[in-house]
Motif scaffolding. Structure first.
Motif, short mmCIF file in Angstrom:
data_model
loop_
_atom_site.label_atom_id
_atom_site.label_comp_id
_atom_site.label_asym_id
_atom_site.label_seq_id
_atom_site.Cartn_x
_atom_site.Cartn_y
_atom_site.Cartn_z
N ILE A 1 0.88 -1.17 0.00
CA ILE A 1 0.00 0.00 0.00
C ILE A 1 0.91 1.21 0.00
O ILE A 1 1.64 1.46 0.95
N ARG A 2 0.90 1.97 -1.08
CA ARG A 2 1.82 3.10 -1.27
C ARG A 2 1.20 4.44 -0.87
O ARG A 2 0.06 4.73 -1.21
N GLY A 3 1.97 5.23 -0.13
CA GLY A 3 1.63 6.62 0.14
C GLY A 3 0.41 6.85 1.00
O GLY A 3 -0.20 7.91 0.94
N VAL A 4 0.04 5.91 1.83
CA VAL A 4 -1.15 6.03 2.67
C VAL A 4 -0.84 6.89 3.89
O VAL A 4 0.30 6.95 4.34
N MET A 5 -1.84 7.58 4.40
CA MET A 5 -1.70 8.34 5.63
C MET A 5 -1.91 7.34 6.77
O MET A 5 -2.96 6.73 6.89
N VAL A 6 -0.89 7.14 7.61
CA VAL A 6 -0.93 6.16 8.70
C VAL A 6 -1.25 6.86 10.01
O VAL A 6 -0.54 7.77 10.42
N ILE A 7 -2.33 6.41 10.66
CA ILE A 7 -2.66 6.82 12.02
C ILE A 7 -2.52 5.56 12.84
O ILE A 7 -3.30 4.63 12.70
N ASP A 8 -1.48 5.49 13.67
CA ASP A 8 -1.13 4.21 14.30
C ASP A 8 -1.78 3.94 15.64
O ASP A 8 -1.58 2.88 16.24
N GLY A 9 -2.59 4.86 16.15
CA GLY A 9 -3.29 4.60 17.40
C GLY A 9 -2.49 4.93 18.66
O GLY A 9 -2.98 4.73 19.77
N THR A 10 -1.27 5.41 18.51
CA THR A 10 -0.45 5.72 19.68
C THR A 10 -0.60 7.16 20.15
O THR A 10 -0.07 7.52 21.20
N GLY A 11 -1.27 7.98 19.35
CA GLY A 11 -1.38 9.40 19.67
C GLY A 11 -0.38 10.23 18.89
O GLY A 11 -0.41 11.46 18.93
N ALA A 12 0.54 9.57 18.18
CA ALA A 12 1.52 10.28 17.34
C ALA A 12 0.78 10.91 16.16
O ALA A 12 -0.28 10.42 15.75
N PRO A 13 1.34 11.98 15.60
CA PRO A 13 0.69 12.60 14.44
C PRO A 13 0.63 11.63 13.26
O PRO A 13 1.48 10.74 13.12
N ALA A 14 -0.37 11.81 12.42
CA ALA A 14 -0.48 11.00 11.21
C ALA A 14 0.74 11.22 10.34
O ALA A 14 1.33 12.30 10.35
N GLY B 1 -0.47 -12.23 5.03
CA GLY B 1 -1.53 -11.73 5.88
C GLY B 1 -1.08 -10.90 7.06
O GLY B 1 -1.89 -10.54 7.92
N ARG B 2 0.20 -10.56 7.15
CA ARG B 2 0.73 -9.78 8.27
C ARG B 2 1.44 -8.54 7.75
O ARG B 2 2.12 -8.59 6.72
N ILE B 3 1.33 -7.45 8.48
CA ILE B 3 2.07 -6.23 8.14
C ILE B 3 3.54 -6.50 8.46
O ILE B 3 3.89 -6.85 9.57
N THR B 4 4.39 -6.37 7.45
CA THR B 4 5.81 -6.63 7.65
C THR B 4 6.64 -5.35 7.72
O THR B 4 7.71 -5.36 8.32
N ASP B 5 6.18 -4.28 7.11
CA ASP B 5 6.92 -3.02 7.14
C ASP B 5 5.96 -1.84 7.05
O ASP B 5 4.97 -1.90 6.32
N VAL B 6 6.29 -0.78 7.76
CA VAL B 6 5.59 0.49 7.64
C VAL B 6 6.67 1.54 7.53
O VAL B 6 7.54 1.64 8.38
N GLY B 7 6.64 2.31 6.47
CA GLY B 7 7.67 3.33 6.24
C GLY B 7 7.90 3.47 4.75
O GLY B 7 7.03 3.17 3.95
N GLN B 8 9.08 3.91 4.39
CA GLN B 8 9.43 4.02 2.98
C GLN B 8 10.06 2.71 2.54
O GLN B 8 11.11 2.33 3.03
N VAL B 9 9.41 2.00 1.66
CA VAL B 9 9.91 0.70 1.20
C VAL B 9 10.19 0.76 -0.30
O VAL B 9 9.71 -0.05 -1.07
#
Length: 192
Positions: A53-66, A76-84
């Motif tokens: 999933i490219r270029g999505v706005m991530v809101i991770d639920g921790t209270g950190a900014p999107a 079926g598992r998220i393996t990476d979040v960031g610039q891949v």
């Protein structure tokens, strides 16, 4: 001396060993896990992922900014979040106009039989719910015997569903076979 302990001989030193350049104190603690950054560095991300999933706005639920990021999913598992950058994928999604966030848990759902009517559970899924907790308010779909079974059968007949369970494990198997699109957790109602 107590039942669970022993007294050390007077000649045994209980002081920590002194650190020296040739033998640091931590050398004796080789059983410790490597720091998280080293473990993460050692973990290799797959060169090809199932879904990217490219270029999505991530809101991770921790209270950190999107933040804008790529999300790689493998098996079926998220393996990476960031610039891949440079990652290949079986399925690529351009999500620049979308948001991804953790699913919501509906802790007071009355969806005990809803999955037998509509296993896609769109009414929950469209709200971002990924887990429903059933069996609230003292009533649940299982276990049912006698009058409780008769009452549940009348209720299910209205929506053209036939009950195949009496015991809780049979209900859990029926829920699994329904092909639910979201997760289900059920309490056993005290009035059932």
């Amino acid at each position: 001396m107590g039942q669970y302990g022993a007294v050390a001989p007077a000649t045994m030193s209980t002081a920590a060993p002194a650190a020296s350049p040739s033998r640091p104190v931590l050398a004796a603690c080789q059983h410790r896990r490597a720091p998280a950054r080293e473990r993460n560095r050692a973990r290799q991300s797959p060169a090809v992922t199932d879904t990217l999933i490219r270029g999505v706005m991530v809101i991770d639920g921790t209270g950190a900014p999107a933040r804008r990021a790529d999300v790689a999913i493998t098996d079926g598992r998220i393996t990476d979040v960031g610039q891949v950058a440079g990652r290949r994928a079986g399925h690529m999604i351009d999500a620049r106009d979308r948001v991804v966030a953790p699913g919501f848990i509906d802790i007071h759902s009355h969806s005990d039989e809803a999955m037998f009517v509509n296993s896609a559970m769109e009414s929950a899924l469209h709200q971002g719910v990924t887990l429903v907790v059933c069996g609230n308010c003292g009533g649940s779909s299982a276990p049912v015997h006698g009058l409780a079974a008769e009452e549940l059968d009348r209720e299910l007949e209205r929506v053209d569903v036939r009950r195949t369970w009496s015991h809780f494990y049979e209900y859990a198997d029926a829920v699994e076979r329904s092909g639910m699109s979201i997760n289900v957790c059920s309490l056993v109602g005290h009035g059932t």
